[in-house]
Motif scaffolding. Sequence first.
Motif, PDB file in Angstrom:
ATOM      1  N   ALA A 201      -3.657  12.732   0.925  1.00 47.51           N
ATOM      2  CA  ALA A 201      -2.402  12.824   1.679  1.00 47.51           C
ATOM      3  C   ALA A 201      -1.913  11.440   2.084  1.00 47.51           C
ATOM      4  O   ALA A 201      -0.714  11.132   1.984  1.00 47.51           O
ATOM      5  CB  ALA A 201      -2.591  13.707   2.907  1.00 47.51           C
ATOM      6  N   ALA A 202      -2.819  10.581   2.536  1.00 50.09           N
ATOM      7  CA  ALA A 202      -2.426   9.230   2.923  1.00 50.09           C
ATOM      8  C   ALA A 202      -1.947   8.430   1.720  1.00 50.09           C
ATOM      9  O   ALA A 202      -1.001   7.637   1.814  1.00 50.09           O
ATOM     10  CB  ALA A 202      -3.610   8.518   3.596  1.00 50.09           C
ATOM     11  N   ARG A 203      -2.570   8.623   0.586  1.00 50.40           N
ATOM     12  CA  ARG A 203      -2.169   7.906  -0.626  1.00 50.40           C
ATOM     13  C   ARG A 203      -0.785   8.368  -1.103  1.00 50.40           C
ATOM     14  O   ARG A 203       0.022   7.561  -1.562  1.00 50.40           O
ATOM     15  CB  ARG A 203      -3.223   8.094  -1.719  1.00 50.40           C
ATOM     16  N   ILE A 204      -0.518   9.671  -1.000  1.00 50.02           N
ATOM     17  CA  ILE A 204       0.805  10.170  -1.354  1.00 50.02           C
ATOM     18  C   ILE A 204       1.846   9.587  -0.411  1.00 50.02           C
ATOM     19  O   ILE A 204       2.943   9.186  -0.834  1.00 50.02           O
ATOM     20  CB  ILE A 204       0.824  11.712  -1.321  1.00 50.02           C
ATOM     21  N   ALA A 205       1.498   9.499   0.863  1.00 51.68           N
ATOM     22  CA  ALA A 205       2.438   8.991   1.864  1.00 51.68           C
ATOM     23  C   ALA A 205       2.866   7.561   1.550  1.00 51.68           C
ATOM     24  O   ALA A 205       4.024   7.189   1.771  1.00 51.68           O
ATOM     25  CB  ALA A 205       1.825   9.071   3.252  1.00 51.68           C
ATOM     26  N   GLN A 206       1.951   6.745   1.031  1.00 57.18           N
ATOM     27  CA  GLN A 206       2.301   5.344   0.763  1.00 57.18           C
ATOM     28  C   GLN A 206       2.508   5.066  -0.725  1.00 57.18           C
ATOM     29  O   GLN A 206       2.668   3.918  -1.130  1.00 57.18           O
ATOM     30  CB  GLN A 206       1.235   4.420   1.342  1.00 57.18           C
ATOM     31  N   GLY A 207       2.512   6.130  -1.544  1.00 57.20           N
ATOM     32  CA  GLY A 207       2.784   5.951  -2.966  1.00 57.20           C
ATOM     33  C   GLY A 207       1.644   5.384  -3.770  1.00 57.20           C
ATOM     34  O   GLY A 207       1.850   4.765  -4.811  1.00 57.20           O
ATOM     35  N   GLY A 208       0.399   5.597  -3.327  1.00 55.51           N
ATOM     36  CA  GLY A 208      -0.783   5.115  -4.052  1.00 55.51           C
ATOM     37  C   GLY A 208      -1.432   3.953  -3.348  1.00 55.51           C
ATOM     38  O   GLY A 208      -1.062   3.629  -2.213  1.00 55.51           O
ATOM     39  N   PRO A 209      -2.379   3.308  -3.978  1.00 54.57           N
ATOM     40  CA  PRO A 209      -2.910   3.549  -5.326  1.00 54.57           C
ATOM     41  C   PRO A 209      -3.807   4.784  -5.364  1.00 54.57           C
ATOM     42  O   PRO A 209      -4.264   5.257  -4.322  1.00 54.57           O
ATOM     43  CB  PRO A 209      -3.715   2.284  -5.613  1.00 54.57           C
ATOM     44  N   PHE A 210      -4.074   5.277  -6.568  1.00 48.74           N
ATOM     45  CA  PHE A 210      -4.875   6.475  -6.734  1.00 48.74           C
ATOM     46  C   PHE A 210      -6.097   6.178  -7.595  1.00 48.74           C
ATOM     47  O   PHE A 210      -5.983   5.536  -8.639  1.00 48.74           O
ATOM     48  CB  PHE A 210      -4.047   7.589  -7.386  1.00 48.74           C
ATOM     49  N   ASN A 211      -7.264   6.647  -7.142  1.00 51.15           N
ATOM     50  CA  ASN A 211      -8.477   6.542  -7.942  1.00 51.15           C
ATOM     51  C   ASN A 211      -8.405   7.522  -9.107  1.00 51.15           C
ATOM     52  O   ASN A 211      -7.856   8.618  -8.980  1.00 51.15           O
ATOM     53  CB  ASN A 211      -9.716   6.889  -7.104  1.00 51.15           C
TER      54      ASN A 211
END
Length: 372
Positions: free
Chosen positions: A340-350
């Motif tokens: 959820a936090a990664r979606i909020a800031q647009g990544g990065p994604f593992n």
Amino acid sequence: MNALLQPLSIGPLHLSNRIAMAPVTRARAGANGVPTALNAHYYRQRASAGLIIAEATNVSPMSAAFEDAPGIHHPDQVAGWKDVASAVHEAGGKLFVQLWHGGRISTYALLDGAAPLSPSGMNDDLGLLQVYGALRNGYYTRIAASPSRAMSVEEIHATVQEFRTAARHAVLAGIDGVEIHAANGYLPQQFLSSHVNRRQDQFGGSIENRARFLRLIIEAVLQEMPAVQVGVRLSPFALYNNAIDADADGPGDSDTRATYAYVAQMLNGYGIGYLHAADTNAWSGNKDMPRILEILRPHFKGVLIANGGLSFEQAEQLVVAGQADMVAFGRQYIANPDLAARIAQGGPFNEPDPFTFYGGDDIGYTDYPALN
């Protein structure tokens, strides 16, 4: 703000966002299907999801399709789930557990020598059934399915009571609710399928008869908890585990549409908390979500969760358009505990490592890094 980050309520349950953790089998339960401290840590890491739908969990010793999957039919398993629920709640999360019976998707090797149970003993497609086990060398792999036998009416009713007991155990464990796994070719979907279910009694033939098993499960579970604490997962067009006729785009399509329109309307009548629409075929690149929602959304007025092959952008569009109220992510949550936090800031994604999806220890399970 991204629509996925808006709060949502399922009955009295207030969710911080519309991002659900999908039920993803990881095959890391302890001996005899007992959840462990490692499992509790795994789910605690992901507690920032609006809702965690925990992995498929056996309601019976006769339900196993994946070795080392958890159960919720024995007191020791209930105690393990209580620790998992406490860990999630301490971290501010909400937890449903998915109640699972594999039915014909199994092998005598996982059932203490017994034949798997099925609606009508259909066994001409064993090579298409997805059963998995752990090898002595530690690797986890697909194994051969065994021929199933048709359930008697008495066994059908006994299995319904196993779902009720599992729901009671979920309440005892402090879990927020349960999801009935009626997708992916497992036992409830086997009864729904005119392809797999060839019975000639009150559990086969007409749509109403084929839906009777799921109806009885819902009514049994509602004896243990309010309807808003119950979700149901459906995958109308799933080819996984040969759930429907492979010619679903042809003659079988009209039956599938009629069956699932009926089921969605039936579930709406019970006032269940949510309907989980799973696009299982998206795993192989054949996306069916538009036609799944076309069937389910008009007949189900409660919370609808979409899942399967969706990008974050597509997920947000579904929520904005009102086609779905929440979106569940599976593989993304395997690799990103703070999704959820990664979606909020647009990544990065593992990126997830598929070689550690099933079985093993903390590697590929709890060692994916969070932000910061």
